[in-house]
Design a protein around this motif. Sequence first.
Motif, mmCIF file in Angstrom:
data_model
loop_
_atom_site.group_PDB
_atom_site.id
_atom_site.type_symbol
_atom_site.label_atom_id
_atom_site.label_comp_id
_atom_site.label_asym_id
_atom_site.label_seq_id
_atom_site.Cartn_x
_atom_site.Cartn_y
_atom_site.Cartn_z
ATOM 1 N N ILE A 91 0.824 -1.216 0.000
ATOM 2 C CA ILE A 91 0.000 0.000 0.000
ATOM 3 C C ILE A 91 0.859 1.268 0.000
ATOM 4 N N PRO A 92 1.815 1.426 0.922
ATOM 5 C CA PRO A 92 2.638 2.638 0.848
ATOM 6 C C PRO A 92 3.488 2.691 -0.426
ATOM 7 N N THR A 93 3.917 1.523 -0.902
ATOM 8 C CA THR A 93 4.711 1.493 -2.136
ATOM 9 C C THR A 93 3.872 1.928 -3.322
ATOM 10 N N ALA A 94 2.624 1.471 -3.383
ATOM 11 C CA ALA A 94 1.732 1.867 -4.481
ATOM 12 C C ALA A 94 1.438 3.361 -4.432
ATOM 13 N N LEU A 95 1.256 3.894 -3.237
ATOM 14 C CA LEU A 95 1.036 5.336 -3.110
ATOM 15 C C LEU A 95 2.264 6.122 -3.579
ATOM 16 N N GLN A 96 3.439 5.642 -3.202
ATOM 17 C CA GLN A 96 4.677 6.298 -3.630
ATOM 18 C C GLN A 96 4.844 6.184 -5.147
ATOM 19 N N TYR A 97 4.515 5.038 -5.708
ATOM 20 C CA TYR A 97 4.618 4.801 -7.157
ATOM 21 C C TYR A 97 3.675 5.736 -7.919
ATOM 22 N N ALA A 98 2.425 5.854 -7.439
ATOM 23 C CA ALA A 98 1.460 6.758 -8.086
ATOM 24 C C ALA A 98 1.949 8.200 -8.003
ATOM 25 N N ARG A 99 2.512 8.559 -6.869
ATOM 26 C CA ARG A 99 3.020 9.926 -6.683
ATOM 27 C C ARG A 99 4.203 10.197 -7.611
ATOM 28 N N ARG A 100 5.088 9.215 -7.761
ATOM 29 C CA ARG A 100 6.269 9.397 -8.605
ATOM 30 C C ARG A 100 5.899 9.492 -10.082
ATOM 31 N N LEU A 101 4.898 8.737 -10.509
ATOM 32 C CA LEU A 101 4.514 8.750 -11.925
ATOM 33 C C LEU A 101 3.811 10.045 -12.337
ATOM 34 N N ALA A 102 3.153 10.689 -11.371
ATOM 35 C CA ALA A 102 2.371 11.883 -11.685
ATOM 36 C C ALA A 102 3.259 13.129 -11.704
ATOM 37 N N PRO A 103 2.920 14.114 -12.563
ATOM 38 C CA PRO A 103 3.628 15.406 -12.511
ATOM 39 C C PRO A 103 3.425 16.044 -11.133
ATOM 40 N N GLU A 104 4.388 16.870 -10.732
ATOM 41 C CA GLU A 104 4.381 17.422 -9.376
ATOM 42 C C GLU A 104 3.092 18.174 -9.039
ATOM 43 N N ARG A 105 2.548 18.901 -9.988
ATOM 44 C CA ARG A 105 1.367 19.722 -9.698
ATOM 45 C C ARG A 105 0.104 18.901 -9.465
ATOM 46 N N VAL A 106 0.082 17.608 -9.854
ATOM 47 C CA VAL A 106 -1.113 16.783 -9.667
ATOM 48 C C VAL A 106 -0.833 15.521 -8.836
ATOM 49 N N GLN A 107 0.240 15.534 -8.067
ATOM 50 C CA GLN A 107 0.582 14.344 -7.279
ATOM 51 C C GLN A 107 -0.488 14.019 -6.236
ATOM 52 N N ALA A 108 -1.023 15.022 -5.576
ATOM 53 C CA ALA A 108 -2.064 14.775 -4.570
ATOM 54 C C ALA A 108 -3.309 14.179 -5.226
ATOM 55 N N THR A 109 -3.646 14.666 -6.402
ATOM 56 C CA THR A 109 -4.790 14.135 -7.138
ATOM 57 C C THR A 109 -4.540 12.690 -7.554
ATOM 58 N N ALA A 110 -3.323 12.381 -7.981
ATOM 59 C CA ALA A 110 -2.978 11.014 -8.380
ATOM 60 C C ALA A 110 -3.115 10.049 -7.201
ATOM 61 N N VAL A 111 -2.648 10.466 -6.035
ATOM 62 C CA VAL A 111 -2.752 9.618 -4.842
ATOM 63 C C VAL A 111 -4.224 9.429 -4.465
ATOM 64 N N ALA A 112 -5.013 10.497 -4.542
ATOM 65 C CA ALA A 112 -6.441 10.393 -4.220
ATOM 66 C C ALA A 112 -7.164 9.473 -5.207
ATOM 67 N N LEU A 113 -6.843 9.591 -6.486
ATOM 68 C CA LEU A 113 -7.468 8.718 -7.487
ATOM 69 C C LEU A 113 -7.062 7.264 -7.282
ATOM 70 N N TYR A 114 -5.787 7.042 -6.961
ATOM 71 C CA TYR A 114 -5.345 5.670 -6.674
ATOM 72 C C TYR A 114 -6.120 5.104 -5.483
ATOM 73 N N SER A 115 -6.228 5.882 -4.415
ATOM 74 C CA SER A 115 -6.927 5.407 -3.217
ATOM 75 C C SER A 115 -8.394 5.117 -3.510
ATOM 76 N N ALA A 116 -9.024 6.000 -4.250
ATOM 77 C CA ALA A 116 -10.439 5.794 -4.592
ATOM 78 C C ALA A 116 -10.620 4.567 -5.470
ATOM 79 N N ALA A 117 -9.752 4.405 -6.446
ATOM 80 C CA ALA A 117 -9.880 3.268 -7.364
ATOM 81 C C ALA A 117 -9.584 1.951 -6.659
ATOM 82 N N SER A 118 -8.532 1.911 -5.864
ATOM 83 C CA SER A 118 -8.164 0.642 -5.233
ATOM 84 C C SER A 118 -9.115 0.265 -4.103
#
Length: 174
Positions: A91-118
């Motif tokens: 779980i923390p690794t997936a959150l870190q992976y989603a954050r790393r893949l996303a551009p800096e300005r949308v990292q919080a959104t990427a983490v939220a979308l990952y959490s909602a989807a998973s």
Amino acid sequence: MGTKGEDGMEAALKREASVRKTVFPLFYFLIFFAFGALFPLLSVYLQEEARLLVLAALVSAARWWSYVADPPLLFVYMTAILQGCSVGLAIPTALQYARRLAPERVQATAVALYSAASSGLGAWFCTLVGGYLFERWQIGAVYVFFGACAIVGVFVLIWLGKLEKTTESAGEKG
């Protein structure tokens, strides 16, 4: 002295116990052998985070598929602990992976979308399909489905890793 039916049942139980003593160790030796052979090959395509996620998914798939054989309760306890450790890392690794893949300005959104989807969509989908499979067939079908979902996740991670490598090499060329 028991009746013929009782003797047959006792013999069947002894056969089942002997199969469990021989098949389960062999099965898990093969699973861990496959992990040992597969994991170094994945490093060609995947970053460290994705490799950890693949390992967690493979542990999950092995756990669910082993439940189809109706293992002893002690085995279920041991695999539940192993699954807890792999999920605790995943779980923390997936959150870190989603954050790393996303551009800096949308990292919080990427983490939220990952959490909602998973947590949301994943739990909803697996509960819906698992319930249908359980009603239509039996619990073994649910275990096979959960294992198959984990393997689909492995293929998605490998695909994402290849896509990321292609994007990185295209960025270096251009």
